[in-house]
Write an enzyme that holds these catalytic residues in place. Structure first.
Site, PDB file in Angstrom:
ATOM      1  N   GLY A  70      21.367  70.354   4.358  1.00  0.00           N
ATOM      2  CA  GLY A  70      20.173  70.850   5.035  1.00  0.00           C
ATOM      3  C   GLY A  70      20.400  70.846   6.541  1.00  0.00           C
ATOM      4  O   GLY A  70      19.986  71.765   7.251  1.00  0.00           O
ATOM      5  N   THR A  71      21.078  69.824   7.024  1.00  0.00           N
ATOM      6  CA  THR A  71      21.333  69.714   8.463  1.00  0.00           C
ATOM      7  C   THR A  71      22.137  70.913   8.968  1.00  0.00           C
ATOM      8  O   THR A  71      21.800  71.499  10.013  1.00  0.00           O
ATOM      9  CB  THR A  71      22.110  68.407   8.761  1.00  0.00           C
ATOM     10  OG1 THR A  71      21.307  67.306   8.322  1.00  0.00           O
ATOM     11  CG2 THR A  71      22.425  68.261  10.231  1.00  0.00           C
ATOM     12  N   ASN A 150       8.952  64.789   6.192  1.00  0.00           N
ATOM     13  CA  ASN A 150       9.680  63.902   5.292  1.00  0.00           C
ATOM     14  C   ASN A 150       9.228  62.451   5.372  1.00  0.00           C
ATOM     15  O   ASN A 150       9.471  61.678   4.469  1.00  0.00           O
ATOM     16  CB  ASN A 150      11.189  63.983   5.566  1.00  0.00           C
ATOM     17  CG  ASN A 150      11.515  63.821   7.024  1.00  0.00           C
ATOM     18  OD1 ASN A 150      11.095  64.628   7.844  1.00  0.00           O
ATOM     19  ND2 ASN A 150      12.230  62.779   7.362  1.00  0.00           N
ATOM     20  N   GLN A 178      12.181  69.413   2.214  1.00  0.00           N
ATOM     21  CA  GLN A 178      11.415  68.526   1.326  1.00  0.00           C
ATOM     22  C   GLN A 178      10.589  69.288   0.287  1.00  0.00           C
ATOM     23  O   GLN A 178      10.012  68.680  -0.610  1.00  0.00           O
ATOM     24  CB  GLN A 178      10.487  67.607   2.150  1.00  0.00           C
ATOM     25  CG  GLN A 178      11.232  66.554   2.957  1.00  0.00           C
ATOM     26  CD  GLN A 178      11.852  65.456   2.088  1.00  0.00           C
ATOM     27  OE1 GLN A 178      11.485  65.255   0.924  1.00  0.00           O
ATOM     28  NE2 GLN A 178      12.816  64.724   2.639  1.00  0.00           N
ATOM     29  N   HIS A 200      20.406  67.663  -2.724  1.00  0.00           N
ATOM     30  CA  HIS A 200      20.168  66.278  -3.161  1.00  0.00           C
ATOM     31  C   HIS A 200      18.707  65.862  -3.125  1.00  0.00           C
ATOM     32  O   HIS A 200      18.371  64.759  -3.543  1.00  0.00           O
ATOM     33  CB  HIS A 200      21.043  65.306  -2.354  1.00  0.00           C
ATOM     34  CG  HIS A 200      20.685  65.159  -0.908  1.00  0.00           C
ATOM     35  ND1 HIS A 200      20.161  63.989  -0.407  1.00  0.00           N
ATOM     36  CD2 HIS A 200      20.765  66.002   0.139  1.00  0.00           C
ATOM     37  CE1 HIS A 200      19.962  64.119   0.905  1.00  0.00           C
ATOM     38  NE2 HIS A 200      20.326  65.336   1.257  1.00  0.00           N
ATOM     39  N   THR A 236      36.339  76.693   2.558  1.00  0.00           N
ATOM     40  CA  THR A 236      36.386  76.870   1.098  1.00  0.00           C
ATOM     41  C   THR A 236      35.119  76.299   0.473  1.00  0.00           C
ATOM     42  O   THR A 236      34.700  75.190   0.800  1.00  0.00           O
ATOM     43  CB  THR A 236      37.659  76.193   0.531  1.00  0.00           C
ATOM     44  OG1 THR A 236      38.784  76.814   1.142  1.00  0.00           O
ATOM     45  CG2 THR A 236      37.746  76.333  -0.981  1.00  0.00           C
ATOM     46  N   CYS A 327       7.167  53.197  17.382  1.00  0.00           N
ATOM     47  CA  CYS A 327       7.908  52.467  18.407  1.00  0.00           C
ATOM     48  C   CYS A 327       6.902  51.710  19.277  1.00  0.00           C
ATOM     49  O   CYS A 327       5.895  52.271  19.676  1.00  0.00           O
ATOM     50  CB  CYS A 327       8.679  53.427  19.316  1.00  0.00           C
ATOM     51  SG  CYS A 327       9.560  54.701  18.425  1.00  0.00           S
TER      52      CYS A 327
HETATM   53  C1  LIG Z   1      12.912  67.548   6.473  1.00  0.00           C
HETATM   54  C2  LIG Z   1      14.389  67.351   6.409  1.00  0.00           C
HETATM   55  N1  LIG Z   1      15.193  68.205   7.047  1.00  0.00           N
HETATM   56  C3  LIG Z   1      16.530  68.098   6.998  1.00  0.00           C
HETATM   57  C4  LIG Z   1      17.134  67.079   6.312  1.00  0.00           C
HETATM   58  C5  LIG Z   1      18.633  66.974   6.301  1.00  0.00           C
HETATM   59  O1  LIG Z   1      19.170  67.345   5.059  1.00  0.00           O
HETATM   60  P1  LIG Z   1      20.642  66.829   4.650  1.00  0.00           P
HETATM   61  O2  LIG Z   1      20.503  65.406   4.245  1.00  0.00           O
HETATM   62  O3  LIG Z   1      21.038  67.691   3.474  1.00  0.00           O
HETATM   63  O4  LIG Z   1      21.507  67.029   5.809  1.00  0.00           O
HETATM   64  C6  LIG Z   1      16.329  66.145   5.636  1.00  0.00           C
HETATM   65  C7  LIG Z   1      16.938  64.997   4.928  1.00  0.00           C
HETATM   66  O5  LIG Z   1      16.405  63.909   4.896  1.00  0.00           O
HETATM   67  C8  LIG Z   1      14.929  66.294   5.679  1.00  0.00           C
HETATM   68  O6  LIG Z   1      14.118  65.447   5.052  1.00  0.00           O
END
Ligand SMILES: Cc1ncc(COP(=O)(O)O)c(C=O)c1O
Length: 378
Positions: A70-71, A150, A178, A200, A236, A327
């Site tokens: 996702g990142t 999240n 999410q 995942h 790949t 915080c």
């Molecule tokens: C809202 C959100 N964006 C992006 C990510 C990042 O996904 P990944 O763990 O596949 O890099 C997460 C993972 O916790 C997430 O909850």
């Protein structure tokens, strides 16, 4: 008993996904870029997976690009959406995932964009009027606003944001990590230019995801290299991961309503039980079923001694959950999301997040442990 209530962090692999992946691991090792039979077989599996995903999401396979996470999908959308379209102003919220927030902040630091944060209320809900003001006041903007938070589960209104972005000719990226596989996304109707998925989070494998790039927008590659992903992402392909991701999404769509009802039932039951058993308990973010992600419940516990030990004590008691408090002033450790919604830094917060595998008995177990811990530490 060991309870896993941290499904927003990651979900266990569905055994049917594992079987599908294992079949491929056993029989396929070809490089999908090779033109011989071994390569062609591997390529067929990837294209079949892409077609399955596109069919479920009502979009074209040509708009799905597999990534490592996702990142990576978020980074691709943001960096390429902004740079390739010469955008100089971006709008996001202070409660976005760091995959979004840190990327935009780095671009601001490099002088590529000016970054505006849209106002949110104490439940993390976007101020849509403020969003419109920001869109109006700036030349073409890049908007990155997540679908479900999240940490606290608060949902945004993708339709409303899409309409606003369309009205002001903005580019709209929505972090749907999410909610992919948890809600029915019809990408033929959504006005988002970019949405993302991480395998995942829906009982699929780690290390694979995808970026959906609407046909109305074009970007250049984020990762240069070979001609994979139609020249859009060198490297790949993670063939087992891609097959697993498609299977996970297929399973999620097949059983979605049943799982939604089951998981929402667990969340509502846990809220009731906590209110009845833990004096002073509260919830962070939206909790109404139509405004809140049904898999996430963020609980604000009353002030207690050694509150920073709560998660550790839950772990010792057999409960995997996550969280953190807002915080406190002068410190930057803690949750940027809870800080942004103005949650009290003296109340420990815990995120419990559920999946189709969780049960009411597990909720009873967790509430009983939490009750004990709160009674000991007051
Ligand atoms: C809202 C959100 N964006 C992006 C990510 C990042 O996904 P990944 O763990 O596949 O890099 C997460 C993972 O916790 C997430 O909850």
């Amino acid at each position: 008993m060991r309870v896993y209530f941290d499904n927003a962090a990651t979900t266990p692999l569905d055994p049917d996904v594992m079987k599908e992946m294992y079949k491929v691991m056993e029989s396929q090792f070809g490089n999908p870029s090779s033109i011989h039979a071994h390569g062609r077989e591997a390529r067929t599996l990837i294209e079949r997976s892409r077609k399955t995903i596109a069919g479920l999401l009502h979009t074209s396979p040509a708009e799905i690009f597999f990534t490592s996470s996702g990142t990576e999908a978020d980074n691709t959308a943001i960096r390429c959406g902004i740079i390739d379209h010469k955008i100089t102003h971006a709008i996001t919220s202070p409660t976005e995932h760091h995959a979004v927030l840190h990327t935009l902040e780095a671009m601001e630091k490099s002088g590529i964009i000016k970054l505006s944060l849209v106002n949110i209320d104490s439940k993390g809900v976007i101020d849509y009027d403020h969003l419109e003001t920001l869109l109006k006041e700036n030349e073409r903007s890049f908007v990155s606003l997540m679908h479900a938070n999240n940490e606290i589960g608060t949902l945004s209104d993708m339709e409303r944001i899409g309409d606003l972005c369309e009205a002001y000719n903005a580019i709209y990226h929505c972090d749907t990590v999410q909610t992919m596989g948890h809600y029915q996304h019809d990408l033929s109707k959504l006005k988002a230019h970019f949405v993302v998925c991480a395998g995942h989070k829906l009982h699929g494998p780690k290390g694979v995801g995808f970026l959906h790039i609407n046909h109305k927008i074009k970007i250049k590659p984020f990762i240069y290299g070979g001609a994979q992903e139609r020249n859009m992402r060198g490297g790949t392909e993670n063939i087992y991961g891609i097959v697993g991701l498609a299977k996970a999404l297929e399973l999620a769509y097949g059983e979605m309503e049943q799982h939604q009802n089951h998981i929402q039932g667990l969340k509502s039951y846990m809220m009731e039980q906590l209110i009845a058993n833990v004096p002073g308990v509260n919830f962070n973010g939206e909790t109404a079923p139509d405004k809140s992600l049904y898999t996430v419940l963020n609980v604000a516990f009353p002030e207690m001694e050694m509150s920073d030990m709560l998660l550790f004590n839950l772990d010792i008691a057999g409960i995997s959950a996550s969280g953190g408090s807002a915080c406190s002033s002068g410190s930057d450790i803690g949750s940027h999301v809870l800080t942004a919604i103005g949650a009290s830094s003296s109340r420990p917060s815990v995120r419990f997040s559920f999946s189709k595998y969780n049960t009411k008995e597990e909720v009873d177990f967790v509430v009983a442990k939490v009750r004990e811990l709160c009674a000991v530490n007051v």
